[in-house]
Every structure is written in C-alpha cells, then in structure tokens.
Design a protein around this motif. Structure first.
Motif, PDB file in Angstrom:
ATOM      1  N   LEU A 197      84.244  55.456   4.926  1.00 17.10           N
ATOM      2  CA  LEU A 197      85.169  56.092   5.862  1.00 17.10           C
ATOM      3  C   LEU A 197      86.616  55.696   5.588  1.00 17.10           C
ATOM      4  O   LEU A 197      86.972  54.516   5.613  1.00 17.10           O
ATOM      5  N   VAL A 199      80.775  62.265  12.631  1.00 17.49           N
ATOM      6  CA  VAL A 199      79.967  62.469  11.423  1.00 17.49           C
ATOM      7  C   VAL A 199      78.501  62.708  11.794  1.00 17.49           C
ATOM      8  O   VAL A 199      77.842  63.603  11.238  1.00 17.49           O
ATOM      9  N   ALA A 200      77.978  61.950  12.752  1.00  8.06           N
ATOM     10  CA  ALA A 200      76.582  62.109  13.163  1.00  8.06           C
ATOM     11  C   ALA A 200      76.345  63.486  13.769  1.00  8.06           C
ATOM     12  O   ALA A 200      75.321  64.140  13.491  1.00  8.06           O
ATOM     13  N   ASP A 202      87.156  54.092  14.789  1.00 10.76           N
ATOM     14  CA  ASP A 202      86.045  54.256  13.858  1.00 10.76           C
ATOM     15  C   ASP A 202      84.754  54.655  14.550  1.00 10.76           C
ATOM     16  O   ASP A 202      83.957  55.432  14.002  1.00 10.76           O
ATOM     17  N   ARG A 203      84.498  54.134  15.725  1.00  6.62           N
ATOM     18  CA  ARG A 203      83.259  54.481  16.416  1.00  6.62           C
ATOM     19  C   ARG A 203      83.243  55.957  16.772  1.00  6.62           C
ATOM     20  O   ARG A 203      82.196  56.624  16.686  1.00  6.62           O
ATOM     21  N   THR A 220      81.083  47.256  10.835  1.00  5.50           N
ATOM     22  CA  THR A 220      79.883  48.073  10.653  1.00  5.50           C
ATOM     23  C   THR A 220      80.100  49.192   9.636  1.00  5.50           C
ATOM     24  O   THR A 220      79.126  49.813   9.195  1.00  5.50           O
ATOM     25  N   LEU A 221      81.325  49.455   9.240  1.00  7.04           N
ATOM     26  CA  LEU A 221      81.578  50.471   8.222  1.00  7.04           C
ATOM     27  C   LEU A 221      81.029  50.059   6.856  1.00  7.04           C
ATOM     28  O   LEU A 221      80.896  50.906   5.968  1.00  7.04           O
ATOM     29  N   PHE A 257      78.127  52.238   6.325  1.00  5.69           N
ATOM     30  CA  PHE A 257      78.283  53.625   6.752  1.00  5.69           C
ATOM     31  C   PHE A 257      78.506  54.530   5.550  1.00  5.69           C
ATOM     32  O   PHE A 257      79.239  54.188   4.614  1.00  5.69           O
ATOM     33  N   SER A 279      85.322  59.608   2.466  1.00  3.73           N
ATOM     34  CA  SER A 279      85.190  60.610   3.533  1.00  3.73           C
ATOM     35  C   SER A 279      86.313  61.636   3.559  1.00  3.73           C
ATOM     36  O   SER A 279      86.174  62.690   4.170  1.00  3.73           O
ATOM     37  N   MET A 327      82.453  57.815  13.583  1.00  2.02           N
ATOM     38  CA  MET A 327      81.028  57.747  13.273  1.00  2.02           C
ATOM     39  C   MET A 327      80.235  58.743  14.121  1.00  2.02           C
ATOM     40  O   MET A 327      79.279  59.374  13.648  1.00  2.02           O
ATOM     41  N   THR A 333      90.161  54.979   6.746  1.00  2.00           N
ATOM     42  CA  THR A 333      90.516  54.402   8.037  1.00  2.00           C
ATOM     43  C   THR A 333      91.817  53.615   7.918  1.00  2.00           C
ATOM     44  O   THR A 333      92.449  53.560   6.862  1.00  2.00           O
ATOM     45  N   ARG A 339      81.565  55.980  20.525  1.00  2.00           N
ATOM     46  CA  ARG A 339      80.764  56.809  19.625  1.00  2.00           C
ATOM     47  C   ARG A 339      80.227  58.049  20.323  1.00  2.00           C
ATOM     48  O   ARG A 339      80.208  59.145  19.755  1.00  2.00           O
TER      49      ARG A 339
END
Length: 400
Positions: free
Chosen positions: A358, A326-327, A319-320, A350-351, A354, A394, A323, A360, A288
């Motif tokens: 997302l 996006v942050a 995915d991390r 964890t998506l 989110f 997304s 994320m 993916t 991330r």
C-alpha cells in the motif's frame, strides 16, 4: 490474613509511625541511617507492603504515567503506546492505559481518573473532534485538564491541542465543509516547513513533514506533539500526480474530525497545486468498517473510470480505511492496481502482510510516542521526527 500495618512496623523497629512512614514512603525528611536500616529490616521481616498513595504524597510523585488513546487494538495507537511504554520504562515510571473510543466525554473521564490517582503526567493521543455535538464535552475536557495542570500534573497531547472556544482564547476550529484548513493550524499548514515533491523509485521517501513539540497557546503549561497531517497529505497528492494519476476520490472520516479534515485539506491543496481539480469526497467511519462501506459505494465510479481509460486513484485518510476499501472492491471483483489505485496514511505495521503493497504516508509512530512520554516526564529538549511518502504497488505507476 490481614495486611501488615505501618504501626506494626514502627512498633517492631522501636520508632514512631511518622518516622517509619518517612523511611518507607520516600520522604525527603529521612532519619539517620541506623534508624532507617532498622525500619526497613522490620518491614522486610513482617512482609510489609508500602501504600502507593502514601508514597506519592511523601515524594510528591506517584511514579505513574497515564496514556489515553482511542483504541489500543488500532495499530496506529498500539505503535504510539509501544513508544510511550519504552520511554516510561527507561525513566522508571509505570504506565497506566485508558481507551476511550475517541469521544471527548470519555477522555474527560480518563483525565479525571488519572488525576485522582495522582499520575505524574498524562499523554493524550488522537484526533480532536470539533463537531457541534461535542462542544459541551470538549469544554468539560478542557476544564478537567486545566484542573489537573493546576494541581501540578504535566499534560502532552499527540496530534492536536485541546479545543478552547472561550471568548478571547483563540478558539480552535475544524476544517470547513470544503476541507479547507482552519485557524487552529497556527503553525502553518500542518505545522511543517512547507510542501515538497515526491520523486524517485517506488520505495522513495520524502522528509518534508515533521512532528514537533510546541507549548500550547494560553496560560496552560501543556505541550502538543504536532503531527503535520496537512503538509504530508499535500506531499502525497503531489507524488501521485507525478506518477501520472489525474482522477481522484477521497475516503475521509466524519466532518469535524480534525486529523481527517487536515489530511483531506492537504490532499486537495496538493491536487490544486498540480493543476488538477478537486477529488470527490466520500465520508465514512474513521476505521476499516467505514472504508469497506465507502469502497462499496465507489464501485460504480471505479468501473466508470476504468471504462473511460482513466483509472480512479482513491486516497483513504488512514491505512485501516484503505484496507477496507481494497477488501470491498475485491469482493466486487476489482483489484488494485489493475482496476484502480489506492493510497492510505500512517504506514501501520499490519501493512507488512497486506497485498498489494500500500502506498501511504509513513509516520514514525513509536518515535512519536517516545517523544511524547519524554516531553511529559523530563525537561530536556526533544527534536522533531520526519514523516515521509512511501510509494508502493497499490498506485502502480512509476513516477513521471
């Protein structure tokens, strides 16, 4: 209070220590039922606890399964671990876990530790690194793994085979600077049956990529659960181009990290198949934090594309990282899908919480872990499991 010894149990049961050992440690050479009952009764009365190492020697089995992952806090690895644990429990094995941060030097130490504890099998999950600076550690990991196998252990790798750069052994290589697939991809692109098309609604799934078990090349009797990273990334690129996206960037991990390089290669190939030019590539840490730093560096590209009326679509190779992208862009006042689009890979759990949803590539991570554990602990056949493209909010646009 001192622990009760085997000799004390033998004395209480009126037998020799060797006879008591055969009963309590599970040897195939057991005495008569009456003697065995007497030994067990004496052990229970005295509170004797059997020595696990002695039992392993007697049974030629420790009942232990070793699992090596990069980082158990990463949802990718925790999901695989959950599948391994589930299978181990059903098969009556105890799971031991070592986290290595993904370095072959630490992985070698983990294999060495499991060898010394006489684990029946080892599952090694995670990307291999073909970076030049890891060459010596890769060779040491290979030697330690072969020593473990030579002593009767079973080894299953999830994702990639061990790197073997010895002359005449079909050395495994990572993708080149342009992201092209390397000769270690012996089963074809990503190990899957071929590319496919992504069509249908925003929740449609593609079932073209498959994770399969293959016996590794060479003399070592270990197995590889092959995850079709390249072909699934190809499918994702085709899905996004069919949605109408034309301008792309890729946030990839360090060059030489095989999982990242395969996904990059597959995505670029998918764009080329759709008649699009290659995506610009930003390299960052495979986590991330790396995605966040890459996201900050992409702000100007996102704003420039938006000003030209052609929103940038960013593919982060896990995915991390997505994320983190996006942050970072949200911190700069940019939101997906209004200002840009973004997609990841893995579909980690964890998506579920989110926003935005997302886009993916879904990997059945628990099933992959279960498959690896069953392959390590049994001799039965194991079928493939499918990966799939998942189109969510997304990337915004509906499939064309």
């Amino acid at each position: 209070m001192a622990a009760v010894t085997l000799s004390e149990v033998a004395r209480a049961a009126g037998v020799s220590p060797a006879t008591a050992s055969r009963v309590l440690n599970g040897s195939s050479r057991t005495p008569g039922a009456d003697i065995a009952d007497r030994v067990r009764a004496a052990a229970d009365a005295l509170g004797y606890i059997a020595n696990a190492q002695a039992q392993a020697l007697a049974r030629s089995s420790s009942g232990l399964l070793g699992l090596i992952v990069h980082d158990i806090a990463d949802p990718y690895f925790s999901s695989i671990a959950r599948g391994v644990q589930s299978a181990a429990r059903e098969l009556g094995k105890t799971l031991l876990l070592i986290c290595t941060e993904g370095t072959p030097a630490e992985e070698r130490l983990a294999v060495e530790a499991f060898t010394s504890r006489r684990t029946d099998a080892i599952v090694l999950a995670g990307s291999r690194s073909a970076r030049p600076e890891d060459a010596d550690d890769n060779a040491a990991l290979l030697r330690e793994s072969e020593r473990y196998l030579a002593n009767g252990g079973r080894l299953v790798l999830v994702g990639h085979d061990l790197i073997d750069n010895r002359p005449g052994r079909g050395a495994l290589r990572a993708a080149g600077p342009g992201g092209e697939a390397g000769p270690w991809d012996a089963a074809g692109p990503g190990g899957a049956t071929g590319p496919g098309d992504a069509t249908g609604p925003a929740t449609s799934q593609e079932q073209h990529g498959e994770a399969t078990i293959a016996t590794a090349a060479g003399a070592s009797p270990h197995l590889v659960v092959d995850i079709p990273n390249e072909s699934l990334a190809f499918d994702l690129a085709r899905a996004l181009s069919r949605q109408g996206h034309t301008r792309f960037a890729v946030v990839a991990g360090p060059e030489g990290l095989m999982t990242s390089d395969l996904r990059l290669a597959g995505f670029q190939r998918g764009l080329a198949e759709g008649g699009l030019g290659p995506a610009e590539v930003t390299r960052a840490g495979f986590n991330r934090e790396g995605g966040f730093k890459a996201g900050l560096s992409l702000e100007s590209a996102v704003r420039g594309a938006a000003a030209e009326g052609s929103a940038l679509c960013i593919f982060a190779v896990n995915d991390r990282m997505a994320m983190g992208v996006v942050a970072a862009l949200r911190q700069q006042g940019l939101e997906a899908p209004a200002d840009y689009s973004v997609a990841g890979f893995d579909d980690i759990n964890t998506l579920e919480d989110f926003f935005p949803g997302l886009t993916t590539v879904r990997l059945p991570l628990e099933d992959i872990g279960r498959t690896a554990a069953e392959a390590a602990l049994t001799t039965g056949g194991h079928g493939p499991t499918a990966g799939s493209v998942i189109l969510r909010e997304s990337t915004g646009r509906k499939p064309a």
